[in-house]
Design a protein around this motif. Structure first.
Motif, PDB file in Angstrom:
ATOM      1  N   GLY A 109       0.788  -1.221   0.000  1.00 59.35           N
ATOM      2  CA  GLY A 109       0.000   0.000   0.000  1.00 59.35           C
ATOM      3  C   GLY A 109       0.824   1.276   0.000  1.00 59.35           C
ATOM      4  O   GLY A 109       1.849   1.388  -0.681  1.00 59.35           O
ATOM      5  N   ILE A 110       0.366   2.238   0.785  1.00 56.42           N
ATOM      6  CA  ILE A 110       1.026   3.536   0.849  1.00 56.42           C
ATOM      7  C   ILE A 110       2.435   3.405   1.407  1.00 56.42           C
ATOM      8  O   ILE A 110       3.368   4.049   0.919  1.00 56.42           O
ATOM      9  N   GLY A 111       2.623   2.583   2.427  1.00 60.42           N
ATOM     10  CA  GLY A 111       3.953   2.401   3.001  1.00 60.42           C
ATOM     11  C   GLY A 111       4.958   1.885   1.986  1.00 60.42           C
ATOM     12  O   GLY A 111       6.111   2.342   1.944  1.00 60.42           O
ATOM     13  N   ARG A 112       4.515   0.950   1.169  1.00 58.03           N
ATOM     14  CA  ARG A 112       5.386   0.417   0.110  1.00 58.03           C
ATOM     15  C   ARG A 112       5.781   1.527  -0.862  1.00 58.03           C
ATOM     16  O   ARG A 112       6.970   1.659  -1.231  1.00 58.03           O
ATOM     17  N   ALA A 113       4.802   2.337  -1.285  1.00 61.08           N
ATOM     18  CA  ALA A 113       5.084   3.426  -2.224  1.00 61.08           C
ATOM     19  C   ALA A 113       6.054   4.432  -1.618  1.00 61.08           C
ATOM     20  O   ALA A 113       6.942   4.955  -2.307  1.00 61.08           O
TER      21      ALA A 113
ATOM     22  N   THR B 217      -5.972   1.506  -2.312  1.00 61.03           N
ATOM     23  CA  THR B 217      -5.134   0.460  -1.726  1.00 61.03           C
ATOM     24  C   THR B 217      -6.018  -0.685  -1.239  1.00 61.03           C
ATOM     25  O   THR B 217      -7.241  -0.544  -1.105  1.00 61.03           O
ATOM     26  N   GLU B 218      -5.385  -1.793  -0.918  1.00 55.51           N
ATOM     27  CA  GLU B 218      -6.115  -2.936  -0.359  1.00 55.51           C
ATOM     28  C   GLU B 218      -6.843  -2.542   0.922  1.00 55.51           C
ATOM     29  O   GLU B 218      -7.984  -2.946   1.160  1.00 55.51           O
ATOM     30  N   LEU B 219      -6.187  -1.718   1.767  1.00 57.03           N
ATOM     31  CA  LEU B 219      -6.802  -1.275   3.012  1.00 57.03           C
ATOM     32  C   LEU B 219      -8.081  -0.492   2.746  1.00 57.03           C
ATOM     33  O   LEU B 219      -9.089  -0.659   3.443  1.00 57.03           O
ATOM     34  N   PHE B 220      -8.077   0.347   1.713  1.00 58.10           N
ATOM     35  CA  PHE B 220      -9.272   1.142   1.386  1.00 58.10           C
ATOM     36  C   PHE B 220     -10.390   0.270   0.811  1.00 58.10           C
ATOM     37  O   PHE B 220     -11.558   0.388   1.198  1.00 58.10           O
ATOM     38  N   PHE B 221     -10.056  -0.598  -0.135  1.00 58.76           N
ATOM     39  CA  PHE B 221     -11.088  -1.386  -0.817  1.00 58.76           C
ATOM     40  C   PHE B 221     -11.734  -2.434   0.084  1.00 58.76           C
ATOM     41  O   PHE B 221     -12.884  -2.812  -0.131  1.00 58.76           O
ATOM     42  N   ASN B 222     -11.022  -2.893   1.106  1.00 56.83           N
ATOM     43  CA  ASN B 222     -11.505  -3.975   1.945  1.00 56.83           C
ATOM     44  C   ASN B 222     -12.836  -3.622   2.608  1.00 56.83           C
ATOM     45  O   ASN B 222     -12.960  -2.619   3.310  1.00 56.83           O
ATOM     46  N   GLY B 223     -13.855  -4.430   2.359  1.00 51.92           N
ATOM     47  CA  GLY B 223     -15.147  -4.279   3.012  1.00 51.92           C
ATOM     48  C   GLY B 223     -16.086  -3.276   2.379  1.00 51.92           C
ATOM     49  O   GLY B 223     -17.190  -3.055   2.888  1.00 51.92           O
ATOM     50  N   LYS B 224     -15.698  -2.649   1.265  1.00 47.94           N
ATOM     51  CA  LYS B 224     -16.543  -1.638   0.632  1.00 47.94           C
ATOM     52  C   LYS B 224     -17.247  -2.220  -0.599  1.00 47.94           C
ATOM     53  O   LYS B 224     -16.664  -3.001  -1.349  1.00 47.94           O
ATOM     54  N   THR B 225     -18.477  -1.798  -0.798  1.00 49.95           N
ATOM     55  CA  THR B 225     -19.224  -2.178  -2.000  1.00 49.95           C
ATOM     56  C   THR B 225     -18.823  -1.267  -3.150  1.00 49.95           C
ATOM     57  O   THR B 225     -18.204  -0.206  -2.961  1.00 49.95           O
ATOM     58  N   GLU B 226     -19.218  -1.644  -4.365  1.00 51.79           N
ATOM     59  CA  GLU B 226     -18.954  -0.802  -5.528  1.00 51.79           C
ATOM     60  C   GLU B 226     -19.628   0.564  -5.378  1.00 51.79           C
ATOM     61  O   GLU B 226     -19.079   1.594  -5.786  1.00 51.79           O
ATOM     62  N   GLU B 227     -20.812   0.573  -4.777  1.00 50.43           N
ATOM     63  CA  GLU B 227     -21.526   1.834  -4.574  1.00 50.43           C
ATOM     64  C   GLU B 227     -20.776   2.734  -3.594  1.00 50.43           C
ATOM     65  O   GLU B 227     -20.686   3.961  -3.795  1.00 50.43           O
TER      66      GLU B 227
ATOM     67  N   ILE C  38     -17.556   2.696  -2.995  1.00 52.48           N
ATOM     68  CA  ILE C  38     -16.339   3.168  -3.656  1.00 52.48           C
ATOM     69  C   ILE C  38     -16.659   4.319  -4.601  1.00 52.48           C
ATOM     70  O   ILE C  38     -15.960   5.337  -4.636  1.00 52.48           O
ATOM     71  N   ALA C  39     -17.749   4.176  -5.362  1.00 47.69           N
ATOM     72  CA  ALA C  39     -18.164   5.240  -6.282  1.00 47.69           C
ATOM     73  C   ALA C  39     -18.479   6.529  -5.522  1.00 47.69           C
ATOM     74  O   ALA C  39     -18.182   7.637  -5.999  1.00 47.69           O
ATOM     75  N   HIS C  40     -19.050   6.401  -4.335  1.00 44.22           N
ATOM     76  CA  HIS C  40     -19.354   7.580  -3.525  1.00 44.22           C
ATOM     77  C   HIS C  40     -18.062   8.299  -3.129  1.00 44.22           C
ATOM     78  O   HIS C  40     -17.968   9.533  -3.234  1.00 44.22           O
ATOM     79  N   PHE C  41     -17.076   7.548  -2.698  1.00 42.01           N
ATOM     80  CA  PHE C  41     -15.801   8.164  -2.312  1.00 42.01           C
ATOM     81  C   PHE C  41     -15.124   8.817  -3.518  1.00 42.01           C
ATOM     82  O   PHE C  41     -14.530   9.890  -3.390  1.00 42.01           O
ATOM     83  N   VAL C  42     -15.223   8.181  -4.669  1.00 41.22           N
ATOM     84  CA  VAL C  42     -14.646   8.765  -5.886  1.00 41.22           C
ATOM     85  C   VAL C  42     -15.268  10.132  -6.177  1.00 41.22           C
ATOM     86  O   VAL C  42     -14.592  11.065  -6.626  1.00 41.22           O
ATOM     87  N   SER C  43     -16.566  10.264  -5.903  1.00 40.60           N
ATOM     88  CA  SER C  43     -17.287  11.502  -6.234  1.00 40.60           C
ATOM     89  C   SER C  43     -17.012  12.649  -5.262  1.00 40.60           C
ATOM     90  O   SER C  43     -17.342  13.799  -5.557  1.00 40.60           O
ATOM     91  N   LEU C  44     -16.425  12.381  -4.121  1.00 45.15           N
ATOM     92  CA  LEU C  44     -16.308  13.405  -3.083  1.00 45.15           C
ATOM     93  C   LEU C  44     -15.348  14.529  -3.451  1.00 45.15           C
ATOM     94  O   LEU C  44     -15.602  15.695  -3.144  1.00 45.15           O
TER      95      LEU C  44
END
Length: 253
Positions: free
Chosen positions: A23-27, A195-205, A207-213
């Motif tokens: 994730g972010i630490g690796r980058a 990242t994997e940490l962000f995507f874990n446990g989230k639905t597509e909807e 994720i789309a909401h966070f993208v729109s913010l």
């Protein structure tokens, strides 16, 4: 005083990055290596991923070692810091990126999960920042990872937000405690990052909401957060101290 090893003698500057196996630490580890730091790649449990980061840094001509340790365990982290000093003979930057992000409501929430996020994110930061203050050379740089979600107060983020608000408090206090040593202490607060940490446990909807913010209407990339850390640990960040840099694409508070 024993003679320095050849590694110590040729190391211009060295950095320790916690949570650096993914994730972010690796980058961040990869970016600091590209910027000329020898890097200690700290990880909690995934040795294969940490070794892969080290191999990538070395393939690109850099120096790196992997170092296992739980950020919330003072003995583990004392050992990691000592390994950094023994290997490179110096320590110029410490970036605390290790963290967990459970989703827990406040009413009826799982206290075990609350304790886990406070243990890793806040206790871990207290330990790592304290050891950084003890081991860094004068003129060094300390960066802690916070989060821009602090300003949004989303449901089920209570324990995570509480832990990161505490991290920001520690940053401001430590900057004052290090007066006279020319050491900067700052935080980088990412918005939503893919990242994997962000995507874990989230639905597509979700994720789309966070993208729109954010006005940029996309997720951030780990490399963009690493660029902000590189600014704070590089020569251009020398006059930035006790600040929280919110790298979030315009994620409005």
């Amino acid at each position: 005083m024993p003679p320095q090893s050849s590694t110590q003698a040729t190391t211009a500057k060295a950095a320790l990055v916690t949570g650096a196996s993914r994730g972010i630490g690796r980058a961040i580890a990869l970016r600091l290596a590209a910027d000329g730091y020898a890097v200690v790649v700290n990880y909690a449990g995934n040795a294969a991923s940490a070794d892969a980061v080290v191999a990538q840094i070395e393939a690109n001509g850099g120096q790196a070692i992997a170092a296992q340790g739980d950020v919330a365990d003072p003995a583990d982290m004392q050992r990691v810091f000592e390994l950094a000093q023994q290997t490179y003979g110096r320590l110029d930057a410490v970036v605390n990126s290790a963290g967990v992000m459970p989703y827990v409501p406040i009413a009826g929430g799982d206290l075990g999960e609350f304790d886990r996020v406070i243990h890793t994110n806040l206790r871990g930061s207290f330990i790592v920042l304290g050891l950084a203050a003890q081991h860094l050379s004068d003129g060094g740089r300390i960066v802690a990872l916070s989060t821009s979600v602090i300003g949004k107060a989303f449901p089920n983020y209570g324990p995570y937000i509480a832990s990161k608000a505490g991290v920001e408090g520690l940053v401001h206090v430590l900057a004052n405690e290090l007066r006279g040593r020319n050491i900067t202490v700052n935080a980088v607060a990412p918005g939503p990052v893919g990242t994997e940490l962000f995507f874990n446990g989230k639905t597509e909807e979700q994720i789309a909401h966070f993208v729109s913010l954010a006005p940029l209407e996309r997720l951030g990339q780990p490399e963009e957060i690493a660029s902000a850390v590189a600014f704070l640990t590089g020569p251009d960040g020398s006059w930035v101290n006790s600040q929280v840099l919110r790298v979030n694409g315009g994620y409005v508070f």
